[in-house]
Design a protein around this motif. Structure first.
Motif, PDB file in Angstrom:
ATOM      1  N   LYS A  75       5.589  39.764   8.072  1.00  0.00           N
ATOM      2  CA  LYS A  75       7.011  39.468   8.175  1.00  0.00           C
ATOM      3  C   LYS A  75       7.466  39.461   9.626  1.00  0.00           C
ATOM      4  O   LYS A  75       8.214  38.588  10.035  1.00  0.00           O
ATOM      5  CB  LYS A  75       7.804  40.517   7.390  1.00  0.00           C
ATOM      6  N   ASN A  76       7.072  40.445  10.382  1.00  0.00           N
ATOM      7  CA  ASN A  76       7.598  40.592  11.735  1.00  0.00           C
ATOM      8  C   ASN A  76       6.525  41.221  12.608  1.00  0.00           C
ATOM      9  O   ASN A  76       6.464  42.431  12.768  1.00  0.00           O
ATOM     10  CB  ASN A  76       8.864  41.467  11.691  1.00  0.00           C
ATOM     11  N   THR A 113      -2.255  51.510   0.116  1.00  0.00           N
ATOM     12  CA  THR A 113      -2.916  52.035   1.310  1.00  0.00           C
ATOM     13  C   THR A 113      -2.086  51.678   2.531  1.00  0.00           C
ATOM     14  O   THR A 113      -1.235  50.784   2.492  1.00  0.00           O
ATOM     15  CB  THR A 113      -4.332  51.459   1.517  1.00  0.00           C
ATOM     16  N   VAL A 114      -2.356  52.394   3.609  1.00  0.00           N
ATOM     17  CA  VAL A 114      -1.669  52.149   4.865  1.00  0.00           C
ATOM     18  C   VAL A 114      -1.917  50.710   5.321  1.00  0.00           C
ATOM     19  O   VAL A 114      -1.017  50.020   5.790  1.00  0.00           O
ATOM     20  CB  VAL A 114      -2.162  53.154   5.929  1.00  0.00           C
ATOM     21  N   HIS A 124      -0.944  47.675  -2.311  1.00  0.00           N
ATOM     22  CA  HIS A 124       0.291  48.398  -2.618  1.00  0.00           C
ATOM     23  C   HIS A 124       0.219  49.894  -2.325  1.00  0.00           C
ATOM     24  O   HIS A 124       1.247  50.559  -2.294  1.00  0.00           O
ATOM     25  CB  HIS A 124       0.686  48.173  -4.076  1.00  0.00           C
ATOM     26  N   CYS A 179       1.872  43.755   5.123  1.00  0.00           N
ATOM     27  CA  CYS A 179       3.199  43.203   4.832  1.00  0.00           C
ATOM     28  C   CYS A 179       4.059  43.190   6.092  1.00  0.00           C
ATOM     29  O   CYS A 179       4.804  42.239   6.340  1.00  0.00           O
ATOM     30  CB  CYS A 179       3.902  44.020   3.742  1.00  0.00           C
ATOM     31  N   ALA A 180       3.954  44.246   6.893  1.00  0.00           N
ATOM     32  CA  ALA A 180       4.768  44.330   8.108  1.00  0.00           C
ATOM     33  C   ALA A 180       4.361  43.247   9.101  1.00  0.00           C
ATOM     34  O   ALA A 180       5.207  42.562   9.674  1.00  0.00           O
ATOM     35  CB  ALA A 180       4.621  45.715   8.739  1.00  0.00           C
ATOM     36  N   ARG A 239       0.455  48.313   3.652  1.00  0.00           N
ATOM     37  CA  ARG A 239       1.792  48.388   4.269  1.00  0.00           C
ATOM     38  C   ARG A 239       1.811  47.590   5.569  1.00  0.00           C
ATOM     39  O   ARG A 239       2.708  46.828   5.851  1.00  0.00           O
ATOM     40  CB  ARG A 239       2.180  49.836   4.585  1.00  0.00           C
ATOM     41  N   HIS A 240       0.773  47.786   6.372  1.00  0.00           N
ATOM     42  CA  HIS A 240       0.725  47.119   7.671  1.00  0.00           C
ATOM     43  C   HIS A 240       0.582  45.618   7.509  1.00  0.00           C
ATOM     44  O   HIS A 240       1.150  44.848   8.282  1.00  0.00           O
ATOM     45  CB  HIS A 240      -0.429  47.678   8.496  1.00  0.00           C
ATOM     46  N   GLY A 270       4.430  38.090   4.479  1.00  0.00           N
ATOM     47  CA  GLY A 270       5.101  39.346   4.192  1.00  0.00           C
ATOM     48  C   GLY A 270       5.398  39.624   2.739  1.00  0.00           C
ATOM     49  O   GLY A 270       5.781  40.733   2.403  1.00  0.00           O
ATOM     50  N   GLU A 271       5.242  38.617   1.870  1.00  0.00           N
ATOM     51  CA  GLU A 271       5.575  38.858   0.472  1.00  0.00           C
ATOM     52  C   GLU A 271       4.445  38.415  -0.439  1.00  0.00           C
ATOM     53  O   GLU A 271       3.826  37.386  -0.192  1.00  0.00           O
ATOM     54  CB  GLU A 271       6.847  38.095   0.089  1.00  0.00           C
ATOM     55  N   ALA A 326       7.680  43.531  15.482  1.00  0.00           N
ATOM     56  CA  ALA A 326       8.113  44.864  15.056  1.00  0.00           C
ATOM     57  C   ALA A 326       6.906  45.732  14.744  1.00  0.00           C
ATOM     58  O   ALA A 326       6.859  46.907  15.105  1.00  0.00           O
ATOM     59  CB  ALA A 326       9.007  44.761  13.830  1.00  0.00           C
ATOM     60  N   ALA A 327       5.917  45.139  14.072  1.00  0.00           N
ATOM     61  CA  ALA A 327       4.714  45.891  13.719  1.00  0.00           C
ATOM     62  C   ALA A 327       4.019  46.391  14.981  1.00  0.00           C
ATOM     63  O   ALA A 327       3.577  47.527  15.050  1.00  0.00           O
ATOM     64  CB  ALA A 327       3.766  45.009  12.901  1.00  0.00           C
TER      65      ALA A 327
END
Lengths: 327, 246
Positions: A191-192, A180-181, A178, A187-188, A184-185, A259-260, A195-196
């Motif tokens: 999901k997609n 750190t970079v 929740h 989760c990205a 974030r990456h 992603g979740e 896009a990442a």
């Protein structure tokens, strides 16, 4: 904390209250201590599984990894006299290698995670059985390792150290996911992925790291399980454990589409699973039925979650429409 | 000074001439409508500008400096950003997370670097305000309208101080009301001195915002004129070939 986590927490308390009313032994220190130990053991690798699931993948090899590395750890320490800190480092190193192998096969060779880790499940179990020639690996009679035992099966103020280890791992992974970079990456990518990649994220690295995290946590769990059972039966040790991990992650709000997910949710999922095991024991339900109870509760939980979500959306739409019609 | 200048760009795929001696100049803040039928070479031109592949011959100049792009990142560094229709956004993340995706700001707490959510939120709120969009940084993208999603994608380009933004069919799949929102965003970019290349099939959208209309037909540039000197009828003729040149 997310809404889902709170719902899961309430479910745990409600189930606990019901079990306590039928059998007050539920809240006895002995029962709580034993259940906490199991929560710690299963929670350790469920967190890793959650990370893989968040990338949209799955790791089916966890149970076999626990069996193979368990056998190796017991043999290294018990049979070959390797100092236990070194043995631990070797086991965790092997975990890193297994995770790297999974990750590279999935990202570089573009194999499906299900296939790669299913093969892993068969291969590691097979090696464990072949290596031991189907015999149980155990420590020599009368041997003792005070520091190792304190670290793995010891207790402080009645709290099992496996549970504390799980809490520490959970806290670290909570920060990683929740705050750190990398989180974030993750989760990205889950999901997609496209896009990442367009955003300049090294999606392969992120995916490989998720499998490494999963295998490393499984290797730590392998040490804890081996010390807990003291002997490792290569054909049955850790059977179905990957499914416990997947169940805990899904109960905890991880979407199999990726992603979740949240670390708190996964831990609560592991708590609920062990509480259900405990329920089967304490309420005198034949223990042969415990899988059936677990399956039914997970199904009901996921169904209820789905129904609540669509109910909320319906209510929100109605409220919005009401506001529109008022003037 | 031109932000971007193309000099005699040609691109060949084997026997197929995808682009044939295309020359084009774009001034700062200029909005260029790039039009053409399917297969006319629009996407090839965009991919050449965005660094996806190199032209067979010809020069690209950014701010009057000759450049050679080997990969998309080179173009990005030179200030050229592409807004992809739906590709570049993650639905499960908040608007702020998407704006900063791949470039997350961090701050140190002891030995570890943590994501600076507060900065992400305040900075993206500022960007949305500059775009005069009502997008809220904390909202999840999957709950947003098509127009708001475009605002998120465009805010990403503002973050990197882009000089020129290429938009591939930004108004293709959204409602009429949202189209107006997106066209407004394009005007905002232009007001900030950022040039926009709008690739679109929708004639009214192009004439609504574009300063200049450029038409490609079979890889050739057949028109490069002020939108105010042209008309949708003329452009249609140029696209189909009914009018040879303008």
């Amino acid at each position: 904390m997310q809404k889902k986590d709170i719902g899961l927490g309430i479910l745990i308390i409600v189930v606990g209250a019901i079990v306590y009313m039928r059998n007050p032994l539920f809240l006895s220190p002995i029962n709580l201590g034993n259940t906490a130990n199991l929560i710690g053991l299963f929670g350790l690798f469920a967190i890793g599984q959650g990370f893989v699931i968040m990338t949209g993948g799955i790791d089916l090899s966890v149970g076999s990894v626990i069996a193979l590395l368990g056998v190796l750890f017991v043999d290294m320490v018990g049979k070959f006299g390797v100092p236990w800190p070194l043995a631990m480092a070797i086991i965790i190193g092997l975990g890193v290698l297994i995770g790297l192998a999974h990750g590279i096969l999935i990202t570089r060779f573009r194999l499906q995670p299900f296939v790669v880790t299913l093969c892993g499940l068969l291969i590691y179990r097979g090696i464990a059985r072949g290596y031991t020639a189907e015999s149980t690996a155990g420590f020599p009679f009368g041997s003792s390792y005070p520091q190792l035992e304190w670290l793995t099966i010891g207790r402080s103020f009645g709290v099992p150290h496996s549970f504390l280890a799980m809490l520490i791992v959970a806290a670290v992974m909570w920060v990683v996911l929740h705050h750190t970079v990398f989180g974030r990456h993750l989760c990205a990518v889950g999901k997609n992925e496209e896009a990442a990649r367009f955003s300049g994220i090294n999606t392969r690295f992120v995916t490989v790291m998720a499998y490494v995290i999963c295998a490393v946590l499984a290797s730590i769990a392998a040490i804890y399980f081996a010390m807990f059972t003291k002997s490792v039966q290569p054909s049955s040790h850790g059977n179905f454990y990957e499914l416990y991990a997947i169940a805990a992650a899904v109960l905890g709000g991880c979407s199999l589409r990726g992603g979740e997910g949240s670390v708190i949710g996964i831990v609560l999922g592991a708590v609920l699973l062990q509480e259900l095991q405990n329920l089967v024991n304490l309420l005198g339900i034949p223990s042969s039925l415990n899988f059936a109870v677990m399956g039914a509760v997970i199904l009901l939980g996921v169904l209820a979650d789905q129904q609540f979500a669509s109910y909320r959306t319906r209510k929100n739409t109605e409220r919005a429409l009401g506001l529109l019609q008022k003037p | 000074m031109n932000v971007l200048e193309l000099k005699n760009i040609s691109k060949r795929y084997g026997a197929i001439q995808a682009l044939d001696n295309v020359s084009l100049a774009i001034a700062p803040g200029e909005v260029v409508g790039l039009m053409g039928d399917n297969g006319a070479g629009k996407s090839t031109l965009v991919k050449v500008i965005a660094g996806n592949f190199a032209p067979t011959s010809g020069d690209i100049l950014v701010s009057d400096q000759k450049v050679a792009f080997h990969k998309p990142l080179d173009a990005q560094k030179a200030g050229i950003e592409v807004v992809y229709q739906d590709l570049a956004i993650c639905n499960n993340l908040s608007a702020a997370s998407n704006v900063f995706l791949g470039r997350e700001p961090t701050r140190r707490i002891g030995p570890i670097k943590v994501v600076d959510y507060a900065f992400m939120r305040s900075k993206s709120a500022e960007l949305f305000a500059r775009l005069k969009s009502e997008t809220r940084p904390r909202d999840l993208v999957h709950k947003m309208s098509g127009g708001q999603r475009q605002a998120v994608a465009i805010a990403r380009t503002l973050l990197s101080d882009a000089k020129i933004v290429l938009m591939d069919e930004p108004t293709a799949a959204i409602s009429v009301r949202q189209v107006a929102e997106v066209l407004n965003l394009i005007r905002q970019l232009s007001d900030h001195g950022i040039s926009v290349v709008l690739i679109s099939h929708r004639m009214p959208d192009v004439f609504e915002v574009a300063d200049k209309v450029v038409v490609l037909r079979r890889g050739e540039l057949v028109a490069d004129k002020k939108a105010s000197d042209s008309s949708p009828e003329e452009i249609t003729g140029l696209i189909t070939g009914a009018i040879e040149h303008a």
